[in-house]
Design an enzyme around this catalytic site. Structure first.
Site, PDB file in Angstrom:
ATOM      1  N   LYS A 147      36.233  44.332  37.189  1.00 26.85           N
ATOM      2  CA  LYS A 147      37.244  44.191  38.339  1.00 26.85           C
ATOM      3  C   LYS A 147      37.202  45.695  38.903  1.00 26.85           C
ATOM      4  O   LYS A 147      37.243  46.734  38.475  1.00 26.85           O
ATOM      5  CB  LYS A 147      38.609  44.151  37.724  1.00 26.85           C
ATOM      6  CG  LYS A 147      38.908  42.493  37.234  1.00 26.85           C
ATOM      7  CD  LYS A 147      38.868  41.632  38.002  1.00 26.85           C
ATOM      8  CE  LYS A 147      39.369  40.306  37.516  1.00 26.85           C
ATOM      9  NZ  LYS A 147      39.465  39.198  38.803  1.00 26.85           N
ATOM     10  N   LYS A 243      35.360  27.190  40.773  1.00 23.22           N
ATOM     11  CA  LYS A 243      36.346  27.024  39.794  1.00 23.22           C
ATOM     12  C   LYS A 243      37.270  25.644  40.034  1.00 23.22           C
ATOM     13  O   LYS A 243      37.520  25.069  41.196  1.00 23.22           O
ATOM     14  CB  LYS A 243      37.737  27.949  40.165  1.00 23.22           C
ATOM     15  CG  LYS A 243      37.195  29.397  39.789  1.00 23.22           C
ATOM     16  CD  LYS A 243      38.102  30.612  40.056  1.00 23.22           C
ATOM     17  CE  LYS A 243      37.376  32.051  39.483  1.00 23.22           C
ATOM     18  NZ  LYS A 243      38.299  33.022  39.721  1.00 23.22           N
TER      19      LYS A 243
END
Length: 333
Positions: A147, A243
Site C-alpha cells: 500500500k 472484485k
C-alpha cells in the site's frame, strides 16, 4: 426450489496488524453474513465485502442489509430450478453490486459442486510492521502488494532485503497527485509489476509520458464491464483488478475475465480483507487470473475465522477445500 427464510449475521475480528491505507487505518474487520434457507431446509451462506462505513465504497454493511431484506421479501417462495433462473432473481440489484454479490455467492452454492484446488499466494502489506515482515518471511508469497505511503521507496528497499523472489505490486487507492509524479517515475526503476489506481482522475495519465511510470491497473474504477472496456481503450491501461463485490458477483467476474482477455488486458482478482467464505471464492476466480490475486493463507489477517483451514500454505501455494461456515461464531444481526 424456493427460498423460504433469510437470516443475517455479524462477525468481527481484530487484524493481527492494523491495516494502513492511503484512505483509512483499520483495526477490525466487521462483516455481514447472510444465510438463505430453501424449501428443503438447506442453508447457503454469503459473505458481504462492504465495510461498516463508506470510506471505500458507497455501499455499507447497513445499506446492503436493507437492500437484501427488501429483495428477499420480493422473492420469497418464488420457484426456480437452475442457476440461470436464480440469477434472474437478482436482476433488480444491478445498481447495488455489493448486495448482489453477497446473494450470488449463496445462490452459486445451490447449483455447483465446490472443488478443492490450489492457487498462487498474493500477499498485501499495509504499513509494513515488523509483524507483517515476519509473516512475509515465514510464508514467502509469490506476489507482494504494498500500500502506498510517503515512505514507499524505503519500504520497497526493506522488502528487497527479503530472502526470496517475489513480484511487487503497488496500490495507491487513487491517492496521488501531480506532486507525486517524481516518486512514480522512481518506481519505474523498481521492477514494479503494476500500480493500482494512482489517480482519482484517470485523465491525469495524459500528463505522464508512456514508459516513465509503472504499468497502470484499474481497481476502484473497474465498476462495470462497459466502463472498464472504455477506460482501457482510452488510456494506456494494461491490467484490471476485478472484485466480485464491485462488479456484482461471481457470474459478473467470470464474464469480465473472458471479455477482457479478448481485449488484450491482463486480469487480477482482488480481495477485500475477507474471511474464509469469501476468500474461497476469490481464490476460485483467481485461478483464471494472469497474475496472483489477493489471496492470503488462513491466519494471515486474523487469529480466528468462521471457516477453518481456508487457504493452507503448502509448498508456496494455497490449498482450498469447500468452505464450511461455523455458524456458532456468528452473531445474529
Amino acid at each position: 426450489m424456493k427460498l423460504t427464510a433469510l437470516h443475517f449475521y455479524k462477525y468481527s475480528e481484530p487484524f493481527k496488524s492494523q491495516i494502513v491505507t492511503p484512505k483509512v487505518t483499520l483495526t477490525h474487520r466487521d462483516c455481514l453474513f447472510i444465510e438463505l434457507i430453501d424449501d428443503k431446509g438447506n442453508a447457503y451462506f454469503g459473505e458481504c465485502n462492504a465495510f461498516q462505513t463508506d470510506w471505500y465504497d458507497h455501499e455499507t454493511i447497513a445499506s446492503v442489509k436493507h437492500v437484501i431484506e427488501q429483495w428477499f421479501e420480493d422473492n420469497r417462495n418464488k420457484s426456480f430450478e437452475t442457476y440461470e433462473a436464480a440469477l434472474k432473481l437478482v436482476d433488480s440489484l444491478e445498481n447495488t453490486p455489493a448486495a448482489r454479490a453477497t446473494i450470488v455467492m449463496a445462490l452459486y452454492q445451490m447449483f455447483h459442486v465446490l472443488p478443492s484446488f490450489s492457487v498462487a499466494y498474493g500477499a498485501t502489506a499495509s504499513g509494513l510492521s515488523n509483524k507483517q515482515l515476519e509473516s512475509l518471511k515465514a510464508t514467502k508469497p509469490t506476489r507482494i502488494k504494498l500500500k502506498w505511503t510517503p515512505q514507499i521507496m524505503h519500504q520497497i528497499r526493506v522488502l528487497r532485503e527479503l530472502d526470496f523472489h517475489f513480484q511487487l505490486v503497488i496500490d495507491a487507492n487513487e491517492s496521488l497527485d501531480r506532486q507525486d509524479f517524481t516518486q512514480l517515475q522512481l518506481l519505474a526503476r523498481e521492477q514494479v509489476l503494476y500500480i493500482e489506481e494512482p489517480f482519482k482522475d484517470i485523465s491525469m495519465l495524459d500528463e505522464v509520458a508512456d514508459g516513465t511510470i509503472p504499468p497502470i491497473a484499474l481497481d476502484e474504477k473497474a465498476t462495470s464491464l462497459l466502463d472498464i472496456i472504455n477506460l482501457i481503450e482510452l488510456y494506456n491501461v494494461k491490467v484490471v483488478v476485478l472484485k466480485p463485490f464491485r462488479l456484482g458477483g461471481i457470474d459478473k467476474v467470470q464474464t469480465a475475465i473472458d471479455t477482457l482477455k479478448s481485449h488484450g488486458a491482463k486480469v487480477v482478482i482482488g480481495g477485500m480483507y475477507e474471511y474464509g467464505l469469501s476468500r474461497y471464492f476469490t481464490a476460485m476466480l483467481a485461478r483464471k487470473g494472469d497474475y496472483p490475486g489477493d489471496v492470503t493463507p488462513a491466519g494471515y489477517y486474523f487469529e480466528q475465522d468462521v471457516v477453518a483451514h481456508s487457504g493452507i500454505l503448502k509448498e508456496g501455494r494455497l490449498e482450498f477445500r469447500p468452505p464450511l461456515v461455523d455458524i456458532t461464531q456468528l452473531q445474529p444481526y
